[in-house]
Design a protein around this motif. Structure first.
Motif, PDB file in Angstrom:
ATOM      1  N   LYS A 153      40.184  20.526  43.666  1.00 25.00           N
ATOM      2  CA  LYS A 153      40.292  21.883  43.173  1.00 25.00           C
ATOM      3  C   LYS A 153      41.566  22.544  43.590  1.00 25.00           C
ATOM      4  O   LYS A 153      41.845  22.347  44.675  1.00 25.00           O
ATOM      5  N   GLU A 154      42.149  23.313  42.596  1.00 21.92           N
ATOM      6  CA  GLU A 154      43.346  23.762  43.091  1.00 21.92           C
ATOM      7  C   GLU A 154      43.182  25.227  43.810  1.00 21.92           C
ATOM      8  O   GLU A 154      42.257  25.936  43.108  1.00 21.92           O
ATOM      9  N   PRO A 155      43.971  25.646  44.648  1.00 18.66           N
ATOM     10  CA  PRO A 155      44.063  26.788  45.111  1.00 18.66           C
ATOM     11  C   PRO A 155      44.078  27.913  44.294  1.00 18.66           C
ATOM     12  O   PRO A 155      44.935  27.803  43.418  1.00 18.66           O
ATOM     13  N   LEU A 156      43.199  28.984  44.341  1.00 17.00           N
ATOM     14  CA  LEU A 156      43.504  30.034  43.437  1.00 17.00           C
ATOM     15  C   LEU A 156      44.863  31.058  43.600  1.00 17.00           C
ATOM     16  O   LEU A 156      45.134  31.278  44.429  1.00 17.00           O
ATOM     17  N   LYS A 157      45.517  31.092  42.389  1.00 17.63           N
ATOM     18  CA  LYS A 157      46.724  32.015  42.304  1.00 17.63           C
ATOM     19  C   LYS A 157      47.871  31.437  43.167  1.00 17.63           C
ATOM     20  O   LYS A 157      49.008  31.558  42.502  1.00 17.63           O
ATOM     21  N   ILE A 158      47.750  30.966  44.227  1.00 14.85           N
ATOM     22  CA  ILE A 158      48.893  30.685  45.180  1.00 14.85           C
ATOM     23  C   ILE A 158      49.257  29.211  45.033  1.00 14.85           C
ATOM     24  O   ILE A 158      50.317  28.798  45.959  1.00 14.85           O
ATOM     25  N   THR A 166      48.181  20.389  47.807  1.00 11.55           N
ATOM     26  CA  THR A 166      46.933  20.542  48.314  1.00 11.55           C
ATOM     27  C   THR A 166      46.436  21.297  49.409  1.00 11.55           C
ATOM     28  O   THR A 166      47.624  21.214  50.402  1.00 11.55           O
ATOM     29  N   ASN A 167      45.397  21.936  49.896  1.00 12.43           N
ATOM     30  CA  ASN A 167      45.107  22.260  51.244  1.00 12.43           C
ATOM     31  C   ASN A 167      45.376  21.394  52.282  1.00 12.43           C
ATOM     32  O   ASN A 167      45.938  21.432  53.234  1.00 12.43           O
ATOM     33  N   PHE A 168      44.944  20.289  51.966  1.00 11.94           N
ATOM     34  CA  PHE A 168      45.047  19.205  52.933  1.00 11.94           C
ATOM     35  C   PHE A 168      46.334  18.480  53.104  1.00 11.94           C
ATOM     36  O   PHE A 168      46.748  18.304  54.279  1.00 11.94           O
ATOM     37  N   ASN A 173      51.186  18.547  58.525  1.00 11.03           N
ATOM     38  CA  ASN A 173      51.976  18.861  59.526  1.00 11.03           C
ATOM     39  C   ASN A 173      51.469  19.634  60.954  1.00 11.03           C
ATOM     40  O   ASN A 173      52.217  19.917  61.946  1.00 11.03           O
ATOM     41  N   HIS A 174      50.183  19.990  60.609  1.00 15.02           N
ATOM     42  CA  HIS A 174      49.751  21.158  61.878  1.00 15.02           C
ATOM     43  C   HIS A 174      49.604  20.361  62.808  1.00 15.02           C
ATOM     44  O   HIS A 174      49.005  19.035  62.922  1.00 15.02           O
ATOM     45  N   LEU A 175      49.919  21.005  64.053  1.00 14.93           N
ATOM     46  CA  LEU A 175      49.732  20.302  65.435  1.00 14.93           C
ATOM     47  C   LEU A 175      48.986  21.147  66.351  1.00 14.93           C
ATOM     48  O   LEU A 175      49.495  22.239  66.631  1.00 14.93           O
TER      49      LEU A 175
END
Length: 270
Positions: A153-158, A166-168, A173-175
């Motif tokens: 599913k696509e994030p809304l608006k942004i 995607t959010n994933f 890159n998050h640590l």
């Protein structure tokens, strides 16, 4: 499961992948581009290899062509078209999938159609769907449907502000502190130019990128002076007995060094 990828050349996309469950590598690589005025086409060449360790299955597959359309006017979009082939060299099963061209009336936009056959040439599955929404396999004879892939599913608006990631993908890159204590110094998430850019410090990112590339070129010169041939650190080049092509075997040292937190001097690349 654990998963990582090792960059093996400066060219775009060339890399090796290893995990506890699979190994993927490309024995040959290249692509050509063609500019058609209104569009630009990218045609990859070479073969990818995927080995599922638990099942002892070895797959080889190729990619179809991609193009960026409507460069000059109209709404730009990406087109994936052509034939994609894949084969399980362990069982002899083979699949051919066609990514259809959109056409003038968009009738075939993103349409996927293909078949999977066993080693005797009998059709076992039909592949159908669209590569921008959902792809499924339909069993021959029973018509049982198995959904192979569904678009998230696509994030809304942004979504456009996230470069359509995607959010994933955005979190790759998050640590967190636990990862910082575990990952080796070669992990690309530790690249100082990348971290600086993500924090909005463009000038520092440019300086760090220049420093890293200068160091990379200096190491290459040092190897040439010593007549040393570069070898991927976590992989070993071998000749595949089934395809007679040169590819790479994951040496499993990554997990040992990661667990012991003991890394060689070659790991200090940043």
């Amino acid at each position: 499961f654990f998963f990582f990828k090792q960059k093996t050349a400066y060219e775009m996309l060339r890399s090796l992948v290893g995990s506890e469950m699979c190994i993927r590598d490309r024995s040959t690589w290249g692509f050509k581009t063609q500019f058609w005025g209104k569009s630009i086409e990218f045609s990859p060449s070479g073969t990818c290899h995927l080995t599922l360790l638990q099942q002892n299955d070895h797959y080889q597959y190729s990619y179809a062509a991609s193009s960026l359309e409507n460069l000059l006017m109209g709404k730009m979009y990406i087109e994936n078209a052509g034939e994609l082939t894949f084969k399980n060299t362990s069982t002899g099963d083979i699949g051919v999938v066609e990514l259809k061209k959109r056409g003038w009336n968009d009738k075939n936009a993103c349409v996927v159609a293909g078949q999977v056959k066993d080693d005797k040439g009998e059709v076992k599955y039909k592949i159908e769907g669209k590569w921008d929404s959902e792809i499924k396999a339909v069993a021959e004879g029973t018509n049982q449907v198995t959904v192979l892939w569904t678009k998230c599913k696509e994030p809304l608006k942004i979504f456009d502000q996230q470069y359509f990631f995607t959010n994933f993908a955005l979190q790759l890159n998050h640590l967190n502190q636990k990862l910082l204590e575990e990952i080796p110094p070669t992990d690309s998430r530790l690249r100082p130019d990348q971290r600086a850019l993500e924090l909005g410090n463009t000038q520092l990112a440019i300086e760090e990128k220049t420093r890293l590339e200068d160091n990379q070129r200096a190491r290459k010169v040092q190897r040439e002076e010593k007549n040393e041939v570069y070898k991927p650190y976590w992989f070993e080049e071998v000749t595949n007995e089934k395809t007679l092509q040169k590819n790479y075997i994951f040496k499993q040292d990554y997990w040992r060094e990661k667990g012991e937190k003991q890394y060689s001097e070659e790991s200090n690349i940043f």
